[in-house]
Every structure is written in C-alpha cells, then in structure tokens.
Design a protein around this motif. Sequence first.
Motif: not given
Length: 897
Positions: A35, A49, A32, A2, A13, A45, A9, A16
């Motif tokens: 972002i 995801k 996700a 990231g 990340f 990302t 953001e 996530i």
Amino acid sequence: MGASLPPKEANLFKLIVKSYETKQYKKGLKAADTILKKFPNHGETLSMKGLTLNCMDRKLEAYELVRLGLKNDLKSHVCWHVYGLLYRSDREYREAIKCYRNALRIDPDNIEILRDLSLLQAQMRDLEGFVETRQQLLTLKPNHRMNWIGFAVAHHLNSNGSKAVDILEAYEGTLDDDYPPENERCEHGEMLLYKISLLDECGFPERALEELHKKESKMVDKLDYKEQEALLLLKLGCFEEGEKLFRVLLTMNPDNYRYYEGLQKCLGLYSENGQYTADEIDRLDNLYRVLAHQYNRSSAVKRIPLDFLRDDKFREAAENYIRPLLTKGVPSLFSDLYPLYDHPGKADILGELVSKLEQSLKDTGGYPGSVEKEPPSTLMWTLFYSAQHYDRREQYDIALTKIDEAIEHTPTVIDLYSVKSRILKHTGDLAAAAALADEARCMDLADRYVNSECVKRMLQADQVALAEKTAVLFTKDGEQHNNLYDMQCMWYELASGESYLRQGELGRALKKFLAVEKHYADITEDQFDFHSYCLRKMTLRAYVEMLKFQDRLHSHAYFRKAACGAIRCYLKLYDSPLKSASEEDDAMSKLPPSQKKKLKQKLRKAEARAKKEAEVKIEETNATTVAKSGKRHVKPVDPDPHGEKLIQTEDPLAEASKYLKLLLKHSPDCLETHLLSFEVNMRKQKILLALQAIKHLMRLDADDPKSHLCLIKFFHKVDSLPTPVTDTEKLIWGVLEAERPAFSQLHGKSLIEANNTFLEKHRESLIHRAAVAELLYVLKPDKKAEAVKLIEDSVNDLVSMDGEQGNVRSWKLNDSITVHKLLETTLVDHDAASRWKARCAEYFLYSTYFGGIRSSANNQIQKSPANGAVGLNAGEDSSLSSNGRLEKLNALKDLHI
C-alpha cells in the motif's frame, strides 16, 4: 478503516488488520509495504505497519511510523487507537487512555475502543470513568450479557453495591423463564451467587437468603450454595437452622476448620480472642467428644480442642493427639503444635508429656500404660519432636543432645539433619548450619525443598557464591541465574540481597532488592488479562477478590523487606558516597607512570574479560534454546548485572523516597516503615516529616528502644537548630513548640531526665540499656565512660518462660551482637568491645561472631556423630559437581561405613 483507499488497497488494509490479529506479522508487513508504495503518506497504513513492527520487537521504528501516521491523519480514530495500543504494550497506561479518548472524540461509538478503554480504566482504578465507559457499552449493545455484568461490576467497584444489584435484576428481567440453557448453567449460577454476595455486602441478608432459596434450582455449585446459606443464617441469628446446616457440611468435609468455627458460633461457644469460661470449656469439650466419635478419622476434630482445653484435660487430649502421630512418624507434628507454645502453661505440659513418652519408650519400648510395643522409629520421632521443643524454649544444649541422639538412632533420616541445621542457626553458628543443611541436601539430590533450605542457610552464612551454585541445580539449562529471576524466586533474592548488604556490596544488594520490586510490578501487570476474561467466564466473586488483593499487594511482607533493604542501601550510599570519576582520576594521577600504565592495562583486561564472558553465556543460552525448540530466541543482555550503575545515582535520598512512599501508603502499621521515614527525612532536613514519623513510632510502640532513640535524637537536633529567621522557619518552629508537650515522655522533663526515666522503666533489658547509653553519649559526649559502664553493668540473669525456671538467660544473641557493634563503631571503645566479646563468648558457646568454644570457628570441620559426613565452613573454597555433590573428596578420608 482504510476508507480513503481504492478497493484493492482497502482489501490489503483489511489483510494487515487480520494478519495482526492472527499474529502473521510478516504477511501484514508485506501488505503494508504494497500500500505504501502507492500511498506513502497514508496515515492508517503507517500506523498499522508500526503496530506490526512493535510486535516484532522493533520498537523505535514502530513509534516513528505511528507518530508519522498520526501526523499525516490526525482525524483518524484508527491512528489514535493504534497509538494507544503502542503505549499499552509498554505499560504507559495513562498515555494510552489519552489516546483512546482522542479516538473516541472522532468515533464516539466505536465498540473496540470503548472496550479497550474500559480495561485500562479498571487497571488504573479510574472507577468513575470505568462506570461511564461500561454504561456507554451497554447502551450501544444491550443484548450482550458481558456488557450488563461489566456495568454491574463497575458500580460494585465504585462502592455502589445497591446500584449493581439493581442492574443485575434488570438483566435477569430480560431473560426467559427457562434460562439458562444447559451449556450456560455454571456461568449463570456464578452470577446469581455474586448477586447474593452483593446483597449481603450491602446489608440486606434477609433479601440475600430469600433470593438464595428462590434460585436454588438454577445453581450448579451446591457446596457453595450450602456455605452461603449457613453464613446468612448465622448472620440473621437463625442459630438452630444454621447449626443443622453446619453439621451437614461437616459430614461432607470433617476437616474444614471454618465449619467447626461456624458450628461454635451457632452454639454461642466462639470467642475471637480464644478466652473461655470454665463452663464454656466443659460444653466445648463435650461437643468435640461427640464430634470425635462421629468423625473418628478427622484430624481437625482432635486438634481444635487443644486450643481451648487447660491443665489435666489439655494433657490428656494432647497425649491422645500426639501418640498416633509419633507412631506414624509425622515430621510436621511440631509445626502443627507450634501455636500452642504461645498459650500460658501449655509449653511446659507438652515438654513434660514428650519427656514421659521418651523415657517410657527407652525403658519398656512402648507408651506408658500400654502393653503393646512401639516400632523403633517411634523413639526417633519422639527425640525429633523433643529437640524442636527445646529449640523453641531456647535451651540449645539439650536440643542438640536430643537431635544427636536421634541421628545416632537412625542416621538416614534427612529431616534430622535439617532440624539440627536450624538449631545451629539459632545458636549463632551459621557456617555449621550451612554445612549440616548441605549434608541433608546430599542425602537426597532430587528434593527441591531440602535444596532450598540448604541455599537459605548458605546465604545466612554469607556463602553467596556456593549458594548460587546450589540453587541453580534445580533450574533449566542455560542462563541459570536468569531462570531464578524468571521464576520470581523472591525468597532467594531477598536472602541474597541481605547477604550482600551485610558484606557491604551495595550494588549487588540493590540489584536483588529491586528485582523483587520488579516482580511486584509484574504481578500488578498480570491482572490486566483478567479484566475481560473474568467477565466473559463469569468468575465474578473471584475477580473482585483478586482486585482487592491487588490493591493491597504492596503491603505483602516480601515487598516490605525488599523496599526496606533498598532504602537501607541508599542511606548507606548517602552516608558514604562513592568516589567520583574526577576524584579517581586525581588519585590515579598521583601514581607513578609505570603503576598508572599497569592499572590501566588491568582495567582494560578485566572489562574485556567480563564482556567476553557475557557473550559466551548468551551464545550458550541461544545454542541450548535452538537445540531444544528449533527456534532461536535471543534474550536481552542485562547491561548492569552487578548493580554498578545503580549505586552511581546522583541523589540516593530521592531514590529512597520512592520506596518510602510505597511503604507509608501500604505498610503504615509497621514500625520499620516509620524508622526508615525518620532516617530519610532527617537526612533531607524535612523536620516536620521526621516529626510525623516520631508520632507514628510513639503510637505503634513507645517502649521500643529504637522509637526512644528517634524521639530523643530528634529533639536534640531541634534544640541545636539556629534561631528561625524566615517565615517558613518560624512556622516550623511554632509547630514544633506546639507538638512537644504532646509527647508524655518529655512532659516537663529535659532530654537527659527523659532518658533516665526510660532507663528506670527498662533497667533489666540489655537492648534498652544500650539505647540509653547511646543517647547519653549523644547528649553528653564527655560521659562516654559512663555510657560504656551502663552497658557493662548489665546482668545476664536466668529468666522464666511461661513460668518455667531454668536454663534460659535474658540476653538474646542478636541483641548482644548489636551492643558489640555499638561499642565498636558508635562509642568507639575497642577495649570495651573486646571485653564484651569475651564475656558473650562465655554465654553463646556456639556463636561464630563471638568465637564461642563450641562454634565452627574453633572446629574447622563439622563431623556428624552418625556417619562422619563433612560440611565445609564459610572460609573454605568449596565447589559442586554436576550432580550437586561436594568435590572435596579428600575431606572424606575419615568416612566409615
């Protein structure tokens, strides 16, 4: 990770990644999406995801997102790593390795990727790559114990044990003198024992023993320490010290057979083949008499002498061993003594001994020479053993008489009915055997073992539907047949597959056989988690043994049976292909319009009914799961529950070849492997591969009738081939001409002469005569009558077993059935087949196949002489109630209590 994102953001990340690691997938998905609203093309990302969706069983979306993320950021090691994790979750290990290697090109020092790559390399046995990766990990993190151990294990697996020892010694050099601390003593001790086993494996037992004594204080497992020391002393020839140590070990566990074996080796009284001189037997007898006095409660010290003693000494030792176990009522006594029946003369002595004990118990109520009275159960257990003895000697009439006498004596012992069921199975009355097994099961509905025995007997009698109902009594509620699959109940699947194959239901048979193959794939997969766990927990010796076991996993008998069964199914499919859709349409087009309409309606209704039943089953399963756990877990529906799609394969021989390759690799010393190889390759016109199979058959057992059949059929086929034209055909022909003289059976003889020579050598054997007759018909079809006469001239003489003359005839039931099928199908002589069946019915009185006068085919209901309980034969429509009892209550009208 990231790095190209703004701080806010970038933190999302990280969330996530954390959510993925803690399995909070919805939270990670939300982060996700947040972002991607601002940066819809951010590759890392998108990949994360996709990985999250993969864990939520949304695989198609997952692959699309990960590929899109990789496309948007090809130079991101995260995208490549995620792609590798996705492939790994689907067991696509080779593709995963490629992805990891691409990630390492971008970030060569990434510890996580290197660790994941090393696990995959260990799983795929890429040992050179495993060594490289482990070396790189050690270079990056030399202060981590797991990296040192992993590097040493990698060299060991790569057949470089001395290097592994050097690495472990280098690691020990980095430790303090007071290492290990109290909480790491077990792990460190295991590492030291692993190092000692490595030294021994590399051929340095002196160094291993020296190291063992040097590090004694740091080893926690003192029993393992003593065992290793004793084995090393034995290997080094220090027999006096080894003897003392094995005697110490015996005081700790006097029932361990390996300790007795080690003690015998130290005293120079051990033989691999079990053959001893008279002097050695006397010395062994004296040794075990002393040990028996010392460890009077050990069963091993009394059982081992039965293996080497002979004649009167054996009789005395056997009687002393058997008497207390009969008094105590040990059902497994016969299983314990079963190996002795392969020793010449010992089976006769055991038979005489048990008969003497039985007669004395009947006459005086006690053992011979004893004034003490035995409990009444002793006679019952003596009869129980006697029945199994005569069953092993193939004297089934006497065996059934003994077991019936035992049942009359004590009608409530379940083992008696189980053994009677086994005897009936051996006599060929499979339906009665299943009925007796069911009777035993109903006497104790909570006994899983007896239930399993009953299921096995039912499957042997081809009562598959009843067997399934009985088997699922011990499964969880819901999708019961799937529970049997989930429990990897391979004996059931194999027996069920064999039954379906006998009945010609190839789809269902294939489904069962391939389920077993899938279990072995799952077992192979299950080793993955241990690659990191064992290095962390230091269970290194067990880990290496587990890897060796996995390497020979497919040589296991269950896999071999499943693969052979699947190949036989595919061969039948090739020989009798199914009708294609166009052929079925042609057949339907010939029907009158009214019948055609009725048939279509019938097919539609059947399809709708099957679909509805499947949906109801799934709903019931889900409802049960929700009721029990509060969570709704939807199981995937099996799209082909009866294997109908499996039998619609376009190339059955190609499918058979997949399993044949595994058999050739893992079971090369099994006759069945090369028999199937011959059948497959002859159908594929692979002449040289068929020749290779013949050579293996001759190497393994040239006197086997199946080997002889393959040999003569092969060269008969070769002789009928057209003259070679192409260079390839000429080359094959040249190889065949060069190899033919190598077969001693054909040296200077025609095929007819070779067949006659084989007959002269095995004239007394029924199955060998049948093979010769079949080949005579193949070579000279006009001599069919002579071939039939050759079989019918066979004589079923009385033969001796280990010197005992008497009631055992030379023909075996299965061989006689094979001969009948040969007359019926291959030689196509129905009159001869009928004569053979009538002749065999006189010899095999209990066989349902031949319609023997004492079989259940002539007596529809089998009634126990003890309690009148009934067993239903295969032809009756029997069903089970919820508690497992038979619901045909009207069959119990004759029951007396």
